[in-house]
Design a protein around this motif. Structure first.
Motif, PDB file in Angstrom:
ATOM      1  N   SER A 120     -28.824  76.369  76.948  1.00 30.82           N
ATOM      2  CA  SER A 120     -29.881  75.490  76.424  1.00 30.82           C
ATOM      3  C   SER A 120     -31.105  76.340  76.102  1.00 30.82           C
ATOM      4  O   SER A 120     -31.227  77.478  76.585  1.00 30.82           O
ATOM      5  CB  SER A 120     -30.249  74.432  77.463  1.00 30.82           C
ATOM      6  OG  SER A 120     -30.958  75.027  78.522  1.00 30.82           O
ATOM      7  N   ASP A 121     -31.996  75.800  75.290  1.00 28.86           N
ATOM      8  CA  ASP A 121     -33.189  76.569  74.905  1.00 28.86           C
ATOM      9  C   ASP A 121     -33.967  77.043  76.124  1.00 28.86           C
ATOM     10  O   ASP A 121     -34.414  78.189  76.191  1.00 28.86           O
ATOM     11  CB  ASP A 121     -34.106  75.710  74.024  1.00 28.86           C
ATOM     12  CG  ASP A 121     -33.544  75.551  72.621  1.00 28.86           C
ATOM     13  OD1 ASP A 121     -32.748  76.415  72.212  1.00 28.86           O
ATOM     14  OD2 ASP A 121     -33.903  74.574  71.950  1.00 28.86           O
ATOM     15  N   VAL A 122     -34.148  76.136  77.067  1.00 21.45           N
ATOM     16  CA  VAL A 122     -34.975  76.481  78.222  1.00 21.45           C
ATOM     17  C   VAL A 122     -34.275  77.526  79.080  1.00 21.45           C
ATOM     18  O   VAL A 122     -34.917  78.434  79.633  1.00 21.45           O
ATOM     19  CB  VAL A 122     -35.367  75.214  79.026  1.00 21.45           C
ATOM     20  CG1 VAL A 122     -34.189  74.640  79.795  1.00 21.45           C
ATOM     21  CG2 VAL A 122     -36.525  75.508  79.956  1.00 21.45           C
ATOM     22  N   GLU A 123     -32.952  77.461  79.180  1.00 20.61           N
ATOM     23  CA  GLU A 123     -32.212  78.480  79.941  1.00 20.61           C
ATOM     24  C   GLU A 123     -32.336  79.838  79.264  1.00 20.61           C
ATOM     25  O   GLU A 123     -32.587  80.852  79.922  1.00 20.61           O
ATOM     26  CB  GLU A 123     -30.734  78.077  80.049  1.00 20.61           C
ATOM     27  CG  GLU A 123     -30.485  76.950  81.026  1.00 20.61           C
ATOM     28  CD  GLU A 123     -29.051  76.440  80.979  1.00 20.61           C
ATOM     29  OE1 GLU A 123     -28.653  75.738  81.921  1.00 20.61           O
ATOM     30  OE2 GLU A 123     -28.338  76.721  79.998  1.00 20.61           O
ATOM     31  N   ARG A 124     -32.160  79.833  77.948  1.00 19.99           N
ATOM     32  CA  ARG A 124     -32.227  81.099  77.213  1.00 19.99           C
ATOM     33  C   ARG A 124     -33.624  81.697  77.299  1.00 19.99           C
ATOM     34  O   ARG A 124     -33.791  82.906  77.507  1.00 19.99           O
ATOM     35  CB  ARG A 124     -31.832  80.870  75.749  1.00 19.99           C
ATOM     36  CG  ARG A 124     -31.466  82.133  75.028  1.00 19.99           C
ATOM     37  CD  ARG A 124     -31.120  81.917  73.566  1.00 19.99           C
ATOM     38  NE  ARG A 124     -30.263  80.784  73.355  1.00 19.99           N
ATOM     39  CZ  ARG A 124     -30.657  79.594  72.902  1.00 19.99           C
ATOM     40  NH1 ARG A 124     -31.936  79.406  72.592  1.00 19.99           N
ATOM     41  NH2 ARG A 124     -29.835  78.599  72.742  1.00 19.99           N
ATOM     42  N   LEU A 125     -34.624  80.829  77.134  1.00 20.89           N
ATOM     43  CA  LEU A 125     -36.011  81.301  77.228  1.00 20.89           C
ATOM     44  C   LEU A 125     -36.285  81.883  78.613  1.00 20.89           C
ATOM     45  O   LEU A 125     -36.842  82.977  78.741  1.00 20.89           O
ATOM     46  CB  LEU A 125     -36.980  80.150  76.955  1.00 20.89           C
ATOM     47  CG  LEU A 125     -37.216  79.767  75.498  1.00 20.89           C
ATOM     48  CD1 LEU A 125     -37.904  78.415  75.407  1.00 20.89           C
ATOM     49  CD2 LEU A 125     -38.076  80.821  74.810  1.00 20.89           C
TER      50      LEU A 125
ATOM     51  N   ARG B 180     -36.106  70.529  69.177  1.00 18.12           N
ATOM     52  CA  ARG B 180     -35.055  70.943  70.101  1.00 18.12           C
ATOM     53  C   ARG B 180     -35.609  70.705  71.499  1.00 18.12           C
ATOM     54  O   ARG B 180     -36.632  71.259  71.870  1.00 18.12           O
ATOM     55  CB  ARG B 180     -34.713  72.411  69.881  1.00 18.12           C
ATOM     56  CG  ARG B 180     -33.894  72.623  68.627  1.00 18.12           C
ATOM     57  CD  ARG B 180     -33.770  74.050  68.248  1.00 18.12           C
ATOM     58  NE  ARG B 180     -33.094  74.844  69.276  1.00 18.12           N
ATOM     59  CZ  ARG B 180     -32.390  75.955  68.987  1.00 18.12           C
ATOM     60  NH1 ARG B 180     -32.264  76.356  67.762  1.00 18.12           N
ATOM     61  NH2 ARG B 180     -31.838  76.652  69.938  1.00 18.12           N
ATOM     62  N   LEU B 181     -34.946  69.867  72.253  1.00 17.16           N
ATOM     63  CA  LEU B 181     -35.473  69.484  73.562  1.00 17.16           C
ATOM     64  C   LEU B 181     -35.655  70.725  74.419  1.00 17.16           C
ATOM     65  O   LEU B 181     -34.755  71.529  74.558  1.00 17.16           O
ATOM     66  CB  LEU B 181     -34.518  68.509  74.253  1.00 17.16           C
ATOM     67  CG  LEU B 181     -34.303  67.200  73.501  1.00 17.16           C
ATOM     68  CD1 LEU B 181     -33.277  66.355  74.220  1.00 17.16           C
ATOM     69  CD2 LEU B 181     -35.600  66.441  73.367  1.00 17.16           C
TER      70      LEU B 181
ATOM     71  N   ASN C 230     -44.839  83.147  73.020  1.00 16.84           N
ATOM     72  CA  ASN C 230     -45.556  81.868  72.868  1.00 16.84           C
ATOM     73  C   ASN C 230     -45.210  81.189  71.543  1.00 16.84           C
ATOM     74  O   ASN C 230     -45.046  79.970  71.493  1.00 16.84           O
ATOM     75  CB  ASN C 230     -47.065  82.102  72.951  1.00 16.84           C
ATOM     76  CG  ASN C 230     -47.495  82.505  74.346  1.00 16.84           C
ATOM     77  OD1 ASN C 230     -46.872  82.123  75.327  1.00 16.84           O
ATOM     78  ND2 ASN C 230     -48.544  83.298  74.447  1.00 16.84           N
ATOM     79  N   SER C 231     -45.078  82.004  70.493  1.00 18.40           N
ATOM     80  CA  SER C 231     -44.730  81.430  69.187  1.00 18.40           C
ATOM     81  C   SER C 231     -43.335  80.802  69.231  1.00 18.40           C
ATOM     82  O   SER C 231     -43.102  79.741  68.649  1.00 18.40           O
ATOM     83  CB  SER C 231     -44.769  82.503  68.098  1.00 18.40           C
ATOM     84  OG  SER C 231     -46.064  83.027  67.977  1.00 18.40           O
ATOM     85  N   ALA C 232     -42.412  81.486  69.919  1.00 19.46           N
ATOM     86  CA  ALA C 232     -41.041  80.962  70.017  1.00 19.46           C
ATOM     87  C   ALA C 232     -41.028  79.627  70.762  1.00 19.46           C
ATOM     88  O   ALA C 232     -40.352  78.676  70.338  1.00 19.46           O
ATOM     89  CB  ALA C 232     -40.154  81.973  70.725  1.00 19.46           C
ATOM     90  N   ILE C 233     -41.777  79.566  71.855  1.00 16.93           N
ATOM     91  CA  ILE C 233     -41.810  78.315  72.638  1.00 16.93           C
ATOM     92  C   ILE C 233     -42.434  77.197  71.799  1.00 16.93           C
ATOM     93  O   ILE C 233     -41.908  76.080  71.748  1.00 16.93           O
ATOM     94  CB  ILE C 233     -42.593  78.535  73.955  1.00 16.93           C
ATOM     95  CG1 ILE C 233     -41.793  79.485  74.853  1.00 16.93           C
ATOM     96  CG2 ILE C 233     -42.841  77.213  74.668  1.00 16.93           C
ATOM     97  CD1 ILE C 233     -42.574  80.016  76.024  1.00 16.93           C
ATOM     98  N   ASP C 234     -43.533  77.518  71.122  1.00 17.79           N
ATOM     99  CA  ASP C 234     -44.172  76.509  70.254  1.00 17.79           C
ATOM    100  C   ASP C 234     -43.203  76.051  69.168  1.00 17.79           C
ATOM    101  O   ASP C 234     -43.102  74.864  68.873  1.00 17.79           O
ATOM    102  CB  ASP C 234     -45.428  77.095  69.583  1.00 17.79           C
ATOM    103  CG  ASP C 234     -46.561  77.272  70.570  1.00 17.79           C
ATOM    104  OD1 ASP C 234     -46.467  76.708  71.672  1.00 17.79           O
ATOM    105  OD2 ASP C 234     -47.531  77.978  70.238  1.00 17.79           O
ATOM    106  N   TYR C 235     -42.518  77.009  68.592  1.00 17.01           N
ATOM    107  CA  TYR C 235     -41.613  76.698  67.478  1.00 17.01           C
ATOM    108  C   TYR C 235     -40.474  75.792  67.942  1.00 17.01           C
ATOM    109  O   TYR C 235     -40.132  74.813  67.269  1.00 17.01           O
ATOM    110  CB  TYR C 235     -41.050  77.997  66.903  1.00 17.01           C
ATOM    111  CG  TYR C 235     -40.357  77.810  65.577  1.00 17.01           C
ATOM    112  CD1 TYR C 235     -41.064  77.901  64.385  1.00 17.01           C
ATOM    113  CD2 TYR C 235     -38.995  77.511  65.507  1.00 17.01           C
ATOM    114  CE1 TYR C 235     -40.441  77.721  63.163  1.00 17.01           C
ATOM    115  CE2 TYR C 235     -38.367  77.329  64.296  1.00 17.01           C
ATOM    116  CZ  TYR C 235     -39.092  77.428  63.124  1.00 17.01           C
ATOM    117  OH  TYR C 235     -38.465  77.234  61.923  1.00 17.01           O
ATOM    118  N   LEU C 236     -39.901  76.135  69.102  1.00 18.30           N
ATOM    119  CA  LEU C 236     -38.795  75.314  69.612  1.00 18.30           C
ATOM    120  C   LEU C 236     -39.271  73.909  69.977  1.00 18.30           C
ATOM    121  O   LEU C 236     -38.553  72.928  69.790  1.00 18.30           O
ATOM    122  CB  LEU C 236     -38.153  75.994  70.825  1.00 18.30           C
ATOM    123  CG  LEU C 236     -37.360  77.272  70.503  1.00 18.30           C
ATOM    124  CD1 LEU C 236     -36.917  77.979  71.773  1.00 18.30           C
ATOM    125  CD2 LEU C 236     -36.136  76.933  69.657  1.00 18.30           C
TER     126      LEU C 236
END
Lengths: 243, 183
Positions: free
Chosen positions: B131-136, B91-92, B80-86
């Motif tokens: 992309s961030d969302v792919e990696r997440l 970073r889109l 959750n912290s990573a998602i909030d941080y991104l």
């Protein structure tokens, strides 16, 4: 293999496909081989991520991290205890109970004293003195007019009531002046009082056309009194100061 | 399998014992940073997320229930912290799902044989190029064991979009394996 099949295969591998879809995939030998290949690839990806770590951390990374955050840690328990609960728990501790009682008693005394100060000091002392000076000045003016009228024989039927009103005012101002150091003003009011008292106690017909026994106009001190009143009026008008 | 910390230490930390919490930080710091790095592919971001994770964990530790593994609870906070941080770092993220640039393929590092990148390096680079969302999504699903629905919910995207995102990410990563085999 078609695009949709790859996606379905991935869902089977990830355990997100329905039982029917999974069964259907597993019935095909080719699909099973593809699934094995996918599993091997995913394992290779995982191994690669673990093996090739582009973010090497020092051996004491945990210690470093702790030093960075230690000052920022605030326990939720500390947050939740309000100042009131802290005070309450402090008060209820037996060894602090006497001190707490003394503290509360002290606070009550301070509040009482502050309240008194507020009442007494509500109006500024200097302003209060100025207001009193102005009222005495007005009183002396009215008394001077009254005395001039009676000395000129222009007394009317309302003179006795006027004298009574002035006498009442004179006594109130004399009482008010008791709180001040100024002796001269107080002395003038003391000198004025017997004159006003005499006119206040005599019937109207006696005033009108017949001077009272203590006819102040003929009294040796009358001129002095009138002079004192005029001087004091001037003093009060100029300086607004009770002397 | 992660080695779990003694439950008594967790209990002491839940009572506000900072020294007990220090032991927790020492025990899990590396795991939290590594997961944060997987999510972001950025060492600086991972460092910030690790700090934020432990600060949040200390604030919420009295809500931790012992029927779940402490590491699972802590790594969820990390996620959750990573998602909030991104999201905060401009970073889109979820909004970028429909944009065309996400459909672009990862640069084929295997083609350039002069770089002599080995397979691990290329896969790691491919992970960074997602992309961030792919990696997440792929990390949450494949590495952390979230379900598709959970992943979609946390990323605030639809379930089908989440499936497609994971599929696309896996395709890109597998492409590096294929290229490596051909080199």
């Amino acid at each position: 293999m078609k695009h949709i099949d790859d996606e379905k295969l991935l869902m089977v591998y990830l355990g997100e496909a329905s039982q029917e879809e999974t069964d259907a995939v597993l019935q095909s030998k080719q699909a099973c081989e593809q699934l094995d290949q996918l599993e091997a690839d995913m394992q290779a990806i995982e191994n690669a991520s673990n093996a090739h770590n582009q973010n090497p951390l020092p051996a004491d990374y945990g210690q470093q991290l702790w030093h960075q955050i230690a000052d920022q840690l605030e326990s939720p328990a500390e947050n939740k205890v309000s100042w009131w609960h802290k005070l309450q728990s402090y008060m209820l501790q037996p060894h602090y109970s006497l001190a707490s009682f003394v503290l509360v008693a002290g606070l009550v005394m301070v509040a009482f004293w502050a309240g008194r100060q507020q009442v007494n000091g509500g109006i500024d002392g200097q302003l209060q003195e100025q207001l009193l000076a102005q009222n005495i000045q007005l009183h002396l003016t009215q008394s001077e007019i009254f005395l001039t009228q009676v000395s000129n024989g222009n007394g009317t039927s309302t003179m006795q009531s006027t004298a009574q009103r002035l006498l009442t005012s004179n006594r109130i101002f004399k009482q008010a002046l008791a709180n001040y150091e100024g002796q001269f003003t107080q002395q003038i009011l003391k000198n004025l009082e017997p004159v006003l008292l005499e006119y206040a106690n005599n019937p109207a017909n006696q005033i009108h056309g017949q001077q009272p026994a203590a006819n102040w106009v003929n009294n040796s001190t009358s001129n002095d009194l009138m002079f004192q009143i005029k001087t004091m009026k001037k003093q009060l008008a100029e300086k607004n100061d009770i002397i | 399998m992660m080695n779990e910390i003694d439950q008594q230490i967790v209990q002491r930390a839940a009572q506000g014992d900072k020294q007990a919490f220090r032991l927790i930080v020492l025990h899990y710091a590396t795991a939290v940073n590594r997961l944060a790095y997987r999510y972001t592919a950025d060492a600086s971001y991972a460092e910030d997320i690790a700090q934020e994770t432990f600060i949040k964990a200390f604030q919420a530790i009295n809500r931790y229930q012992a029927n779940a593994k402490f590491s699972t609870w802590l790594l969820r906070i990390t996620t959750n912290s990573a998602i909030d941080y991104l999201r905060k770092s401009n970073r889109l993220l979820a909004d970028s799902l429909d944009t065309e640039d996400l459909q672009q393929d990862i640069p084929d590092h295997g083609i350039n044989t002069e770089d002599h990148l080995d397979l691990n390096q290329r896969l790691s680079q491919a992970m960074s190029d997602l992309s961030d969302v792919e990696r997440l999504a792929v990390t949450m699903k494949h590495h952390q064991g979230y379900s598709i629905n959970e992943t979609a919910q946390v990323l605030n995207i639809k379930s089908n979009a989440c499936k497609q995102t994971i599929f696309r990410a896996v395709q890109k990563l597998r492409k590096q394996l294929t290229t490596g085999a051909n080199v």
